[in-house]
Design a protein around this motif. Structure first.
Motif, PDB file in Angstrom:
ATOM      1  N   LEU A 195       0.833  -1.232   0.072  1.00 20.03           N
ATOM      2  CA  LEU A 195       0.021  -0.039  -0.017  1.00 20.03           C
ATOM      3  C   LEU A 195       0.876   1.242  -0.022  1.00 20.03           C
ATOM      4  N   SER A 196       1.913   1.115   0.918  1.00 17.30           N
ATOM      5  CA  SER A 196       2.817   2.632   0.893  1.00 17.30           C
ATOM      6  C   SER A 196       3.646   2.528  -0.567  1.00 17.30           C
ATOM      7  N   LEU A 197       3.902   1.625  -1.407  1.00 18.92           N
ATOM      8  CA  LEU A 197       4.613   1.439  -2.676  1.00 18.92           C
ATOM      9  C   LEU A 197       3.601   2.186  -3.507  1.00 18.92           C
ATOM     10  N   LEU A 198       2.381   1.737  -3.413  1.00 25.16           N
ATOM     11  CA  LEU A 198       1.282   2.449  -4.568  1.00 25.16           C
ATOM     12  C   LEU A 198       1.132   3.736  -4.140  1.00 25.16           C
ATOM     13  N   TYR A 199       1.239   4.162  -2.870  1.00 26.23           N
ATOM     14  CA  TYR A 199       0.705   5.477  -2.746  1.00 26.23           C
ATOM     15  C   TYR A 199       1.958   6.450  -3.146  1.00 26.23           C
ATOM     16  N   ARG A 200       3.099   5.882  -2.785  1.00 25.33           N
ATOM     17  CA  ARG A 200       4.403   6.600  -3.239  1.00 25.33           C
ATOM     18  C   ARG A 200       4.310   6.811  -4.556  1.00 25.33           C
ATOM     19  N   HIS A 201       4.018   5.907  -5.385  1.00 30.86           N
ATOM     20  CA  HIS A 201       3.930   6.011  -6.872  1.00 30.86           C
ATOM     21  C   HIS A 201       2.809   6.342  -7.640  1.00 30.86           C
ATOM     22  N   THR A 202       1.708   6.872  -6.850  1.00 35.11           N
ATOM     23  CA  THR A 202       0.687   7.228  -7.610  1.00 35.11           C
ATOM     24  C   THR A 202       0.924   8.553  -8.281  1.00 35.11           C
ATOM     25  N   TYR A 203       0.457   8.728  -9.275  1.00 29.23           N
ATOM     26  CA  TYR A 203       0.983  10.047 -10.368  1.00 29.23           C
ATOM     27  C   TYR A 203       0.044  11.195  -9.794  1.00 29.23           C
ATOM     28  N   ARG A 204       0.876  12.241  -9.430  1.00 26.56           N
ATOM     29  CA  ARG A 204       0.355  13.471  -8.830  1.00 26.56           C
ATOM     30  C   ARG A 204      -0.655  13.017  -7.513  1.00 26.56           C
ATOM     31  N   ASN A 205       0.130  12.494  -6.549  1.00 22.63           N
ATOM     32  CA  ASN A 205      -0.798  11.883  -5.427  1.00 22.63           C
ATOM     33  C   ASN A 205      -1.097  13.225  -4.351  1.00 22.63           C
ATOM     34  N   TYR A 206      -0.505  14.440  -4.725  1.00 17.97           N
ATOM     35  CA  TYR A 206      -1.101  15.629  -3.906  1.00 17.97           C
ATOM     36  C   TYR A 206      -2.478  15.815  -4.378  1.00 17.97           C
ATOM     37  N   PHE A 207      -2.915  15.311  -5.397  1.00 16.40           N
ATOM     38  CA  PHE A 207      -4.205  15.759  -5.716  1.00 16.40           C
ATOM     39  C   PHE A 207      -5.328  15.025  -4.798  1.00 16.40           C
ATOM     40  N   LEU A 208      -5.127  13.747  -4.071  1.00 14.83           N
ATOM     41  CA  LEU A 208      -5.768  13.109  -3.365  1.00 14.83           C
ATOM     42  C   LEU A 208      -6.505  13.807  -2.162  1.00 14.83           C
ATOM     43  N   SER A 209      -5.831  14.450  -1.439  1.00 14.77           N
ATOM     44  CA  SER A 209      -6.535  15.065  -0.116  1.00 14.77           C
ATOM     45  C   SER A 209      -7.682  16.181  -0.521  1.00 14.77           C
ATOM     46  N   GLU A 210      -7.298  17.075  -1.428  1.00 14.04           N
ATOM     47  CA  GLU A 210      -8.145  18.089  -1.684  1.00 14.04           C
ATOM     48  C   GLU A 210      -9.029  17.895  -2.554  1.00 14.04           C
ATOM     49  N   GLY A 211      -8.817  16.700  -3.527  1.00 16.95           N
ATOM     50  CA  GLY A 211      -9.848  16.300  -4.411  1.00 16.95           C
ATOM     51  C   GLY A 211     -10.850  15.286  -3.614  1.00 16.95           C
ATOM     52  N   GLY A 212     -10.801  15.005  -2.376  1.00 21.47           N
ATOM     53  CA  GLY A 212     -11.541  14.048  -1.822  1.00 21.47           C
ATOM     54  C   GLY A 212     -11.700  12.725  -2.254  1.00 21.47           C
ATOM     55  N   LEU A 213     -10.183  12.343  -2.442  1.00 24.60           N
ATOM     56  CA  LEU A 213     -10.227  11.145  -3.070  1.00 24.60           C
ATOM     57  C   LEU A 213      -9.279   9.893  -2.097  1.00 24.60           C
ATOM     58  N   THR A 214      -9.249  10.378  -0.964  1.00 24.86           N
ATOM     59  CA  THR A 214      -8.212   9.576   0.126  1.00 24.86           C
ATOM     60  C   THR A 214      -8.898   8.112   0.266  1.00 24.86           C
ATOM     61  N   ALA A 215     -10.314   8.091   0.706  1.00 25.58           N
ATOM     62  CA  ALA A 215     -10.669   6.885   0.736  1.00 25.58           C
ATOM     63  C   ALA A 215     -11.023   6.069  -0.477  1.00 25.58           C
ATOM     64  N   TRP A 216     -11.292   6.745  -1.485  1.00 23.60           N
ATOM     65  CA  TRP A 216     -11.295   5.783  -2.988  1.00 23.60           C
ATOM     66  C   TRP A 216     -10.019   5.311  -3.171  1.00 23.60           C
ATOM     67  N   HIS A 217      -8.944   6.097  -2.899  1.00 22.88           N
ATOM     68  CA  HIS A 217      -7.529   5.549  -3.351  1.00 22.88           C
ATOM     69  C   HIS A 217      -6.980   4.387  -2.221  1.00 22.88           C
ATOM     70  N   PHE A 218      -7.387   4.449  -1.042  1.00 23.43           N
ATOM     71  CA  PHE A 218      -7.228   3.428  -0.284  1.00 23.43           C
ATOM     72  C   PHE A 218      -7.968   2.122  -0.443  1.00 23.43           C
ATOM     73  N   GLU A 219      -8.980   2.400  -0.837  1.00 23.85           N
ATOM     74  CA  GLU A 219      -9.705   1.278  -1.161  1.00 23.85           C
ATOM     75  C   GLU A 219      -9.463   0.507  -2.512  1.00 23.85           C
ATOM     76  N   THR A 220      -8.916   1.562  -3.370  1.00 19.74           N
ATOM     77  CA  THR A 220      -8.758   0.764  -4.820  1.00 19.74           C
ATOM     78  C   THR A 220      -7.242   0.315  -4.769  1.00 19.74           C
ATOM     79  N   THR A 221      -6.454   0.957  -3.948  1.00 16.43           N
ATOM     80  CA  THR A 221      -4.928   0.200  -3.685  1.00 16.43           C
ATOM     81  C   THR A 221      -5.113  -0.984  -3.108  1.00 16.43           C
TER      82      THR A 221
END
Length: 258
Positions: A195-221
């Motif tokens: 999970l850490s590896l996938l977060y680290r290499h998610t493209y433009r992962n700084y979009f996640l928090s402000e875009g409300g995508l953190t929960a979606w990203h965790f579920e998907t990864t």
């Protein structure tokens, strides 16, 4: 390519500005609007359209973008992810030299079906390779277009070695440069490390928090991490080991299929 300096991220819109070039707006996963400045460089603007803008589009469509390249081997996709300069595109190019097909370079678009099987969607038939990588494969840089003026990274067409089909993802290889004597591989088996590896290499992962995508990203990864093989490829800091790495990858794939 540098990250945007000024950026605004919402649920359905991403707006960012590149000084002296343009302001970009990406809306609802369907529309990219570009407002160029007077002396904008078309090549630089194109890089951000194909990079940051496409990353935003994928997030808005709930498609996971990973930073890396992917090739097709025996009907399955294998992703090479890692930080910039660690050799993702170069390793993919080594496989093209052996007759395998590229499915995407720089941004890997991943979707999962209802059974959590992951798939890679093809991008466009081009690689971005540094002069050093071209030298490794004996490729003449005069035959290729620099990504922009005075850049030593080139756009390399790969029409003859490109997969236009959606392909199931079977493995993820993280490339890491480190102070070691030779190239080596290890399986990544722990769920939290995956999970850490996938977060680290998610493209433009700084979009996640402000875009409300953190929960979606965790579920998907989490779903993704349970359905493919993960490896870490360690390569020496100052040695060219790309062909050795390709052999190591092929051996790992062979072992996983037995």
């Amino acid at each position: 390519m540098k990250s945007p300096k000024k950026i605004s991220v919402g649920k359905d819109e991403v707006v960012f500005h590149i000084p002296h070039q343009a302001t970009f707006s990406v809306e609802k996963g369907t529309t990219i609007t570009i407002s160029p400045e007077q002396h904008a460089d078309v090549d630089i603007v194109r890089l951000y359209v194909l990079g940051t803008c496409m990353g935003a589009i994928l997030f808005q469509r709930k498609i996971l973008p990973l930073h890396g390249s992917a090739v097709v081997i025996d009907g399955k996709a294998y992703a090479f992810i890692g930080h910039s300069g660690h050799g993702k595109s170069t390793l993919a190019s080594a496989f093209l030299q052996q007759g395998y097909q590229l499915i995407t370079d720089d941004v890997i678009a991943l979707t999962l079906d209802d059974c959590n099987n992951p798939y890679v969607t093809p991008s466009y038939p081009q690689q971005k390779l540094w002069q050093e990588s071209l030298d490794v494969f004996g490729m003449n840089s005069n035959l290729y277009r620099p990504l922009f003026d005075r850049e030593s990274k080139f756009a390399v067409p790969v029409h003859s070695y490109f997969s236009e089909n959606v392909v199931p993802l079977a493995g993820i290889f993280e490339l890491v440069k480190m102070d070691c004597q030779h190239a080596e591989i290890r399986a990544v088996t722990k769920k939290l490390e995956r999970l850490s590896l996938l977060y680290r290499h998610t493209y433009r992962n700084y979009f996640l928090s402000e875009g409300g995508l953190t929960a979606w990203h965790f579920e998907t990864t989490t779903r993704l991490s349970a359905n493919v093989s993960f490896y870490q490829l360690r390569r020496p800091l100052h040695e060219q080991t790309v062909n050795q790495l390709a052999d190591i990858v092929l051996e790992a794939i062979k072992d996983s299929c037995e």
